[in-house]
Design a protein around this motif. Sequence first.
Motif, PDB file in Angstrom:
ATOM      1  N   SER A 148       5.892   1.255   7.968  1.00 46.12           N
ATOM      2  CA  SER A 148       6.579   0.291   8.815  1.00 46.12           C
ATOM      3  C   SER A 148       5.580  -0.715   9.346  1.00 46.12           C
ATOM      4  O   SER A 148       4.370  -0.487   9.324  1.00 46.12           O
ATOM      5  CB  SER A 148       7.304   0.984   9.976  1.00 46.12           C
ATOM      6  N   GLY A 149       6.114  -1.859   9.800  1.00 48.30           N
ATOM      7  CA  GLY A 149       5.266  -2.875  10.400  1.00 48.30           C
ATOM      8  C   GLY A 149       4.640  -3.851   9.418  1.00 48.30           C
ATOM      9  O   GLY A 149       3.790  -4.654   9.800  1.00 48.30           O
ATOM     10  N   TYR A 150       5.071  -3.792   8.151  1.00 48.76           N
ATOM     11  CA  TYR A 150       4.533  -4.697   7.138  1.00 48.76           C
ATOM     12  C   TYR A 150       5.544  -4.807   5.997  1.00 48.76           C
ATOM     13  O   TYR A 150       6.535  -4.087   5.968  1.00 48.76           O
ATOM     14  CB  TYR A 150       3.188  -4.202   6.623  1.00 48.76           C
ATOM     15  N   THR A 151       5.260  -5.712   5.072  1.00 44.58           N
ATOM     16  CA  THR A 151       6.148  -5.885   3.918  1.00 44.58           C
ATOM     17  C   THR A 151       5.821  -4.813   2.894  1.00 44.58           C
ATOM     18  O   THR A 151       4.920  -4.975   2.065  1.00 44.58           O
ATOM     19  CB  THR A 151       5.981  -7.293   3.321  1.00 44.58           C
ATOM     20  N   PHE A 152       6.554  -3.718   2.951  1.00 47.45           N
ATOM     21  CA  PHE A 152       6.257  -2.543   2.132  1.00 47.45           C
ATOM     22  C   PHE A 152       6.177  -2.882   0.654  1.00 47.45           C
ATOM     23  O   PHE A 152       5.341  -2.347  -0.054  1.00 47.45           O
ATOM     24  CB  PHE A 152       7.336  -1.487   2.365  1.00 47.45           C
ATOM     25  N   SER A 153       7.006  -3.797   0.185  1.00 44.92           N
ATOM     26  CA  SER A 153       7.119  -4.039  -1.257  1.00 44.92           C
ATOM     27  C   SER A 153       6.041  -4.957  -1.808  1.00 44.92           C
ATOM     28  O   SER A 153       6.134  -5.394  -2.959  1.00 44.92           O
ATOM     29  CB  SER A 153       8.502  -4.606  -1.580  1.00 44.92           C
ATOM     30  N   SER A 154       4.990  -5.247  -1.044  1.00 50.15           N
ATOM     31  CA  SER A 154       3.948  -6.148  -1.535  1.00 50.15           C
ATOM     32  C   SER A 154       2.542  -5.627  -1.297  1.00 50.15           C
ATOM     33  O   SER A 154       1.613  -6.409  -1.107  1.00 50.15           O
ATOM     34  CB  SER A 154       4.086  -7.521  -0.865  1.00 50.15           C
ATOM     35  N   TYR A 155       2.402  -4.338  -1.294  1.00 46.86           N
ATOM     36  CA  TYR A 155       1.117  -3.731  -0.959  1.00 46.86           C
ATOM     37  C   TYR A 155       0.624  -2.785  -2.059  1.00 46.86           C
ATOM     38  O   TYR A 155       1.422  -2.217  -2.809  1.00 46.86           O
ATOM     39  CB  TYR A 155       1.258  -2.902   0.326  1.00 46.86           C
ATOM     40  N   TYR A 156      -0.660  -2.614  -2.105  1.00 48.35           N
ATOM     41  CA  TYR A 156      -1.243  -1.468  -2.800  1.00 48.35           C
ATOM     42  C   TYR A 156      -1.143  -0.287  -1.836  1.00 48.35           C
ATOM     43  O   TYR A 156      -1.502  -0.402  -0.659  1.00 48.35           O
ATOM     44  CB  TYR A 156      -2.702  -1.717  -3.155  1.00 48.35           C
ATOM     45  N   MET A 157      -0.645   0.820  -2.355  1.00 49.00           N
ATOM     46  CA  MET A 157      -0.553   2.022  -1.530  1.00 49.00           C
ATOM     47  C   MET A 157      -1.123   3.190  -2.316  1.00 49.00           C
ATOM     48  O   MET A 157      -1.091   3.196  -3.552  1.00 49.00           O
ATOM     49  CB  MET A 157       0.886   2.312  -1.121  1.00 49.00           C
ATOM     50  N   GLY A 158      -1.636   4.160  -1.593  1.00 48.38           N
ATOM     51  CA  GLY A 158      -2.256   5.253  -2.299  1.00 48.38           C
ATOM     52  C   GLY A 158      -2.253   6.546  -1.529  1.00 48.38           C
ATOM     53  O   GLY A 158      -1.941   6.587  -0.336  1.00 48.38           O
ATOM     54  N   GLY A 187      -9.911   9.566  -3.668  1.00 49.41           N
ATOM     55  CA  GLY A 187      -8.697   8.902  -4.116  1.00 49.41           C
ATOM     56  C   GLY A 187      -7.967   9.747  -5.135  1.00 49.41           C
ATOM     57  O   GLY A 187      -8.586  10.284  -6.055  1.00 49.41           O
ATOM     58  N   VAL A 188      -6.664   9.861  -4.986  1.00 50.08           N
ATOM     59  CA  VAL A 188      -5.839  10.682  -5.869  1.00 50.08           C
ATOM     60  C   VAL A 188      -4.956   9.812  -6.766  1.00 50.08           C
ATOM     61  O   VAL A 188      -4.945   9.985  -7.985  1.00 50.08           O
ATOM     62  CB  VAL A 188      -4.961  11.635  -5.037  1.00 50.08           C
ATOM     63  N   ALA A 189      -4.218   8.875  -6.161  1.00 47.76           N
ATOM     64  CA  ALA A 189      -3.300   8.043  -6.939  1.00 47.76           C
ATOM     65  C   ALA A 189      -3.021   6.752  -6.173  1.00 47.76           C
ATOM     66  O   ALA A 189      -2.899   6.773  -4.945  1.00 47.76           O
ATOM     67  CB  ALA A 189      -1.981   8.773  -7.196  1.00 47.76           C
ATOM     68  N   ILE A 190      -2.921   5.661  -6.908  1.00 43.62           N
ATOM     69  CA  ILE A 190      -2.669   4.342  -6.344  1.00 43.62           C
ATOM     70  C   ILE A 190      -1.477   3.719  -7.057  1.00 43.62           C
ATOM     71  O   ILE A 190      -1.310   3.888  -8.272  1.00 43.62           O
ATOM     72  CB  ILE A 190      -3.890   3.423  -6.520  1.00 43.62           C
ATOM     73  N   ILE A 191      -0.673   2.949  -6.317  1.00 40.07           N
ATOM     74  CA  ILE A 191       0.455   2.229  -6.897  1.00 40.07           C
ATOM     75  C   ILE A 191       0.587   0.885  -6.199  1.00 40.07           C
ATOM     76  O   ILE A 191       0.267   0.774  -5.010  1.00 40.07           O
ATOM     77  CB  ILE A 191       1.763   3.046  -6.767  1.00 40.07           C
ATOM     78  N   HIS A 192       1.036  -0.128  -6.939  1.00 41.65           N
ATOM     79  CA  HIS A 192       1.422  -1.372  -6.284  1.00 41.65           C
ATOM     80  C   HIS A 192       2.922  -1.319  -6.084  1.00 41.65           C
ATOM     81  O   HIS A 192       3.671  -1.109  -7.047  1.00 41.65           O
ATOM     82  CB  HIS A 192       1.025  -2.604  -7.096  1.00 41.65           C
ATOM     83  N   THR A 193       3.365  -1.507  -4.881  1.00 44.07           N
ATOM     84  CA  THR A 193       4.773  -1.262  -4.573  1.00 44.07           C
ATOM     85  C   THR A 193       5.709  -2.287  -5.204  1.00 44.07           C
ATOM     86  O   THR A 193       6.892  -2.005  -5.375  1.00 44.07           O
ATOM     87  CB  THR A 193       4.994  -1.227  -3.056  1.00 44.07           C
ATOM     88  N   ARG A 194       5.205  -3.472  -5.574  1.00 43.35           N
ATOM     89  CA  ARG A 194       6.064  -4.440  -6.248  1.00 43.35           C
ATOM     90  C   ARG A 194       6.012  -4.273  -7.759  1.00 43.35           C
ATOM     91  O   ARG A 194       7.044  -4.206  -8.424  1.00 43.35           O
ATOM     92  CB  ARG A 194       5.669  -5.868  -5.880  1.00 43.35           C
ATOM     93  N   TYR A 195       4.804  -4.204  -8.305  1.00 43.80           N
ATOM     94  CA  TYR A 195       4.661  -4.225  -9.761  1.00 43.80           C
ATOM     95  C   TYR A 195       4.741  -2.831 -10.395  1.00 43.80           C
ATOM     96  O   TYR A 195       4.970  -2.709 -11.594  1.00 43.80           O
ATOM     97  CB  TYR A 195       3.349  -4.903 -10.130  1.00 43.80           C
ATOM     98  N   GLY A 196       4.500  -1.808  -9.586  1.00 44.19           N
ATOM     99  CA  GLY A 196       4.659  -0.447 -10.085  1.00 44.19           C
ATOM    100  C   GLY A 196       3.497   0.096 -10.877  1.00 44.19           C
ATOM    101  O   GLY A 196       3.544   1.233 -11.349  1.00 44.19           O
TER     102      GLY A 196
END
Length: 124
Positions: A25-35, A47-56
């Motif tokens: 919360s508090g940000y545009t979730f669909s435009s971030y690198y998350m991991g 680091g275990v796993a990384i995903i870009h929430t827009r591009y997948g």
Amino acid sequence: RVQLVESGGGSVQAGGSLTLSCVGSGYTFSSYYMGWFRQAPGKGREGVAIIHTRYGGTVYAASVKGRFTVSRDNAKNTLFLRMNSLKPEDTAMYYCAADPEAGYSLLASRFGSWGQGTQVTVSS
């Protein structure tokens, strides 16, 4: 401000499965690198796993590739980590992280926002 809340940790026997969740919360979730990162006692944050929430796009650590799957539900601002064939060496505190510019990097230093963590314990 960015807030990340993890859940889903627990204790499981070797060979079992768990699914971790992280609500952002508090940000545009669909435009971030998350991991997902993990830290065992006396060790650094890995680091275990990384995903870009827009591009997948995704990247995985060699130690979990083929066993763990990272995914997201942008409608629910939620990141997941499905962990199969768990091993005792997977025991750690697992953290969710987010950053708009981290790239597909497994380096913790590239991520600016972190959750509090959820404990995963795998017994043999």
